[in-house]
Scaffold this active site. Structure first.
Site, PDB file in Angstrom:
ATOM      1  N   LYS A 291       4.297 -27.576 -34.378  1.00  0.00           N
ATOM      2  CA  LYS A 291       4.335 -27.736 -35.838  1.00  0.00           C
ATOM      3  C   LYS A 291       2.994 -27.307 -36.395  1.00  0.00           C
ATOM      4  O   LYS A 291       1.983 -27.968 -36.193  1.00  0.00           O
ATOM      5  CB  LYS A 291       4.655 -29.172 -36.241  1.00  0.00           C
ATOM      6  CG  LYS A 291       4.812 -29.293 -37.748  1.00  0.00           C
ATOM      7  CD  LYS A 291       5.239 -30.667 -38.174  1.00  0.00           C
ATOM      8  CE  LYS A 291       5.560 -30.750 -39.655  1.00  0.00           C
ATOM      9  NZ  LYS A 291       4.594 -30.213 -40.572  1.00  0.00           N
TER      10      LYS A 291
ATOM     11  N   ARG B 255       5.101 -22.477 -45.681  1.00  0.00           N
ATOM     12  CA  ARG B 255       6.416 -21.960 -45.309  1.00  0.00           C
ATOM     13  C   ARG B 255       6.725 -20.703 -46.098  1.00  0.00           C
ATOM     14  O   ARG B 255       6.544 -20.665 -47.310  1.00  0.00           O
ATOM     15  CB  ARG B 255       7.440 -23.053 -45.636  1.00  0.00           C
ATOM     16  CG  ARG B 255       8.901 -22.682 -45.518  1.00  0.00           C
ATOM     17  CD  ARG B 255       9.440 -23.171 -44.206  1.00  0.00           C
ATOM     18  NE  ARG B 255      10.867 -23.177 -44.103  1.00  0.00           N
ATOM     19  CZ  ARG B 255      11.586 -24.283 -43.938  1.00  0.00           C
ATOM     20  NH1 ARG B 255      11.012 -25.461 -43.957  1.00  0.00           N
ATOM     21  NH2 ARG B 255      12.880 -24.207 -43.764  1.00  0.00           N
TER      22      ARG B 255
ATOM     23  N   GLU C  45       6.154 -19.976 -40.627  1.00  0.00           N
ATOM     24  CA  GLU C  45       5.010 -20.697 -41.187  1.00  0.00           C
ATOM     25  C   GLU C  45       3.814 -19.743 -41.180  1.00  0.00           C
ATOM     26  O   GLU C  45       3.486 -19.169 -40.135  1.00  0.00           O
ATOM     27  CB  GLU C  45       4.722 -21.929 -40.311  1.00  0.00           C
ATOM     28  CG  GLU C  45       3.728 -22.890 -40.894  1.00  0.00           C
ATOM     29  CD  GLU C  45       4.318 -23.839 -41.936  1.00  0.00           C
ATOM     30  OE1 GLU C  45       5.482 -23.654 -42.349  1.00  0.00           O
ATOM     31  OE2 GLU C  45       3.592 -24.757 -42.351  1.00  0.00           O
TER      32      GLU C  45
ATOM     33  N   PHE D 253      10.244 -18.780 -37.223  1.00  0.00           N
ATOM     34  CA  PHE D 253      11.073 -19.736 -36.486  1.00  0.00           C
ATOM     35  C   PHE D 253      12.551 -19.726 -36.883  1.00  0.00           C
ATOM     36  O   PHE D 253      13.354 -20.403 -36.283  1.00  0.00           O
ATOM     37  CB  PHE D 253      10.505 -21.157 -36.570  1.00  0.00           C
ATOM     38  CG  PHE D 253      10.222 -21.649 -37.974  1.00  0.00           C
ATOM     39  CD1 PHE D 253      11.238 -22.006 -38.831  1.00  0.00           C
ATOM     40  CD2 PHE D 253       8.908 -21.771 -38.408  1.00  0.00           C
ATOM     41  CE1 PHE D 253      10.964 -22.472 -40.099  1.00  0.00           C
ATOM     42  CE2 PHE D 253       8.621 -22.231 -39.684  1.00  0.00           C
ATOM     43  CZ  PHE D 253       9.657 -22.583 -40.545  1.00  0.00           C
TER      44      PHE D 253
ATOM     45  N   LYS E 226      10.333 -34.044 -37.042  1.00  0.00           N
ATOM     46  CA  LYS E 226       8.917 -33.781 -36.789  1.00  0.00           C
ATOM     47  C   LYS E 226       8.288 -34.985 -36.103  1.00  0.00           C
ATOM     48  O   LYS E 226       8.588 -36.130 -36.445  1.00  0.00           O
ATOM     49  CB  LYS E 226       8.176 -33.403 -38.069  1.00  0.00           C
ATOM     50  CG  LYS E 226       8.380 -34.320 -39.206  1.00  0.00           C
ATOM     51  CD  LYS E 226       7.733 -33.767 -40.461  1.00  0.00           C
ATOM     52  CE  LYS E 226       8.154 -34.611 -41.628  1.00  0.00           C
ATOM     53  NZ  LYS E 226       7.798 -34.112 -42.911  1.00  0.00           N
TER      54      LYS E 226
HETATM   55  P1  AMP Z   1       6.825 -31.501 -43.695  1.00  0.00           P
HETATM   56  O1  AMP Z   1       6.239 -30.563 -44.704  1.00  0.00           O
HETATM   57  O2  AMP Z   1       5.832 -32.434 -43.105  1.00  0.00           O
HETATM   58  O3  AMP Z   1       8.096 -32.166 -44.194  1.00  0.00           O
HETATM   59  O4  AMP Z   1       7.325 -30.606 -42.460  1.00  0.00           O
HETATM   60  C1  AMP Z   1       8.219 -29.536 -42.619  1.00  0.00           C
HETATM   61  C2  AMP Z   1       7.440 -28.257 -42.724  1.00  0.00           C
HETATM   62  O5  AMP Z   1       6.740 -27.977 -41.529  1.00  0.00           O
HETATM   63  C3  AMP Z   1       8.306 -27.022 -42.910  1.00  0.00           C
HETATM   64  O6  AMP Z   1       8.707 -26.853 -44.236  1.00  0.00           O
HETATM   65  C4  AMP Z   1       7.379 -25.922 -42.455  1.00  0.00           C
HETATM   66  O7  AMP Z   1       6.617 -25.469 -43.552  1.00  0.00           O
HETATM   67  C5  AMP Z   1       6.430 -26.608 -41.487  1.00  0.00           C
HETATM   68  N1  AMP Z   1       6.541 -26.136 -40.098  1.00  0.00           N
HETATM   69  C6  AMP Z   1       5.494 -25.929 -39.279  1.00  0.00           C
HETATM   70  N2  AMP Z   1       5.899 -25.525 -38.079  1.00  0.00           N
HETATM   71  C7  AMP Z   1       7.243 -25.463 -38.107  1.00  0.00           C
HETATM   72  C8  AMP Z   1       8.245 -25.126 -37.168  1.00  0.00           C
HETATM   73  N3  AMP Z   1       7.965 -24.765 -35.916  1.00  0.00           N
HETATM   74  N4  AMP Z   1       9.537 -25.189 -37.561  1.00  0.00           N
HETATM   75  C9  AMP Z   1       9.856 -25.580 -38.817  1.00  0.00           C
HETATM   76  N5  AMP Z   1       8.948 -25.908 -39.755  1.00  0.00           N
HETATM   77  C10 AMP Z   1       7.656 -25.860 -39.405  1.00  0.00           C
END
Ligand code: AMP
Length: 563
Positions: free
Chosen positions: A245, A250, A295, A336, A418
């Site tokens: 992650k 994004r 990302e 991804f 996550k």
């Molecule tokens: P959050 O913003 O904490 O809700 O986490 C989701 C976000 O993590 C996504 O919208 C992406 O921008 C980011 N992200 C980072 N790495 C990844 C990954 N391997 N797959 C999907 N999302 C990712």
């Protein structure tokens, strides 16, 4: 249609808290609205003037609104304040003052929905010299033709504070019921178009099914849920994949021949800000038509290592000197997802297939345009090794993804989980503040933090630490524009600013309506609105879940201490 007819509906919606009743009222109304008014009426019912996809700010803050209402009602500041201080509600103040207005303006016109929308939609484009006066005149024209109730809802619409309890789900169900189509079809169309006005028109014409993805029009992205720990995440799926992650930005990349579009998570077009990504996408994606996601992170020029999100956020906001930015803050895209290719929609295919298709169409450009690190395993030890490596690289954690799941746009479904270290920070919205005293006089000294509860934000704590003097000042400037109510030293804001908050623990608290309070909250960072908006803030349900986990952990710890 007369605006008065819509106002009658607002009043009925405000009078009930029952969702089904609201859907009943709205669906009957929508089904009777003439086609030329339908899109506008649907948006106004949701309390917005522009569809979400356009994301335009009307640019009328509370202070300006006060001036307008005072002027239209023909009262002085003292008289205005008498009512405003008592009610603390701008809409209600406008209603009362217009009710008491002695001189009726001559030649008063009856407001129509079209007049309201036309005047309000002109606001964001007004810029430059004399712009305030022109804005004031557009709003004053509406208010001076309004009856007291109309004035109240006009003011609330402009300030973005409808208080009629109509969330997106209610709009979706009302459109479905009004035009006898399924809520799933309405939602799917909304995920593709991001405009409930347009969706309602299509539903009325029975044109929802078979709605196609359009290259160059952003799709609402799929979101992740949080998992309490790696083990739970891994055990949630029969066939899990793990990915690093990354802490970045994004992007949804659309390609049609040589033409490339880059959209943010909030569906803003950011193509201009990333010319090198456009070039890489042309070179590295070996297919003519597709939509992929990844990302984007910033990398250190010297070491080639990832940099925290803040660096990249400078590039997103930049409108000029782009080439300089490209040199100073190099980006790296980590792909991804694959959503669409050729003329086939891949959303309903399992991740396993989307990922292998993505691999087959991308020829990586090392260090620049690559696939995210991805492993497929059920083995806890292997997964833990991957997770630890991610953390040691300074990344946020891992994404655990269900290889059998579809791509569900616009939703925080549990197909992606996550995993980050425990007692992870919360994303909360600043919903209020107190004016500071002493050294902090003139700035907001402490902030009221809100967690999401349906379409409302409920307080979960007060924060007064973690900010430098400079940050207190910047924050005050930012928040002043969002004031919707002021009583003595206490101020309420339109929920817009999201901050990341660390804390010691979650406590039960009778002081807050939510029943919970954060102990020792401190600010980690202000979230970039591109990255996290109020709709992405953490919920009360999540705080409750964290509280229960924390309780479980504490009793385990106590148990082991006793041994
Ligand atoms: P959050 O913003 O904490 O809700 O986490 C989701 C976000 O993590 C996504 O919208 C992406 O921008 C980011 N992200 C980072 N790495 C990844 C990954 N391997 N797959 C999907 N999302 C990712």
């Amino acid at each position: 249609m007369l605006y008065r007819e819509l106002v009658d509906i607002y009043k009925r919606l405000e009078a009930t808290t029952k969702k089904l009743e609201k859907v009943d009222i709205l669906s009957r109304f929508f089904s009777k609205v003439k086609k030329e008014d339908l899109a506008n009426v649907v948006l106004l019912s949701a309390g917005i003037v522009f569809p979400k996809v356009e994301q335009k700010d009307l640019g009328i803050a509370l202070e300006m609104m006060k001036r307008i209402v005072q002027k239209v009602a023909g009262v002085d500041k003292a008289e205005f304040n008498k009512i405003y201080k008592k009610t603390g509600d701008m809409g209600f103040t406008a209603k009362e003052l217009i009710k008491n207005k002695k001189q009726r303006s001559l030649g008063k016109k009856e407001l129509t929905v079209e007049m309201v929308v036309t005047n309000l939609r002109r606001l964001p484009a007004i810029e430059g010299c004399g712009s305030q006066e022109r804005k004031i005149s557009l709003v004053s024209e509406l208010l001076s033709n309004a009856n007291p109730d109309e004035a109240m809802y006009l003011v609330r619409t402009i300030l973005g504070e409808m208080r009629i309890g109509v969330a997106e789900g209610i709009i979706r169900d009302s459109i479905a019921k009004a035009f006898d189509v399924s809520p799933e079809d309405v939602e799917h169309a909304y995920n593709l178009l991001n405009d409930y006005g347009m969706v309602a028109e299509m539903a009325a014409d029975k044109k929802l099914s078979g709605l196609a993805v359009k290259i160059g029009k952003p799709i609402r992205v799929m979101l992740a849920e949080k998992a309490p720990d790696l083990k739970t995440a891994l055990e949630s799926f029969k066939n899990p994949a793990l990915e690093i992650k990354l802490d970045g930005f994004r992007v949804q990349i659309h390609k049609k021949g040589k033409k490339i579009w880059i959209f943010s998570r909030r569906m803003d077009d950011v193509t201009k800000q990333f010319p090198e990504v456009v070039k890489w996408a042309r070179e590295a994606i070996k297919t003519d038509v597709c939509i992929v996601e990844g990302e984007t992170i910033a990398v250190d020029l010297k070491t080639g290592k990832p940099l925290p999100f803040q660096h990249l956020s400078r590039r997103i906001q930049r409108k000029y000197d782009i080439e300089k930015m490209v040199r100073e803050i190099p980006a790296q895209v980590n792909l991804f997802e694959l959503i669409y290719i050729g003329n086939k929609n891949y959303m309903n295919e399992p991740l396993r297939k989307r990922w292998s298709k993505l691999r087959s169409i991308v020829k990586e450009i090392k260090g620049k345009f690559v696939l995210v690190e991805h492993i497929e395993t059920n083995d806890y030890n292997e997964a833990e090794k991957f997770y630890k490596r991610s953390l040691s690289m300074g990344e946020e954690g891992v994404m655990v993804k269900n290889l059998d799941a579809v791509y569900q746009p616009g939703k925080r479904v549990g197909y992606w989980l996550k995993v980050k270290p425990i007692m992870e920070p919360l994303d909360l919205v600043i919903i209020g503040a107190e004016w500071g005293t002493g050294k902090r006089a003139g700035w907001f000294g402490s902030f009221l933090l809100g967690a999401r509860n349906g379409d409302k934000f409920v307080p979960v704590g007060k924060l007064g630490t973690g900010l430098s003097d400079k940050e207190f000042k910047t924050m005050t400037k930012k928040l002043k524009k969002l004031i919707i109510e002021e009583k003595g030293r206490n101020v309420k804001f339109r929920p817009e600013v999201v901050i990341e908050v660390a804390y010691e623990e979650i406590q039960k608290s009778p002081n807050y309506e939510s029943g919970f309070a954060l102990r020792f909250p401190r600010m980690l960072r202000i979230r970039d609105p591109e990255d996290k908006g109020p709709g992405d803030a953490d919920t009360i349900a999540r705080i409750k879940k964290l509280y229960n986990q924390q309780k479980g952990r504490q009793s385990k710890e106590r148990g082991s201490q006793a041994k």
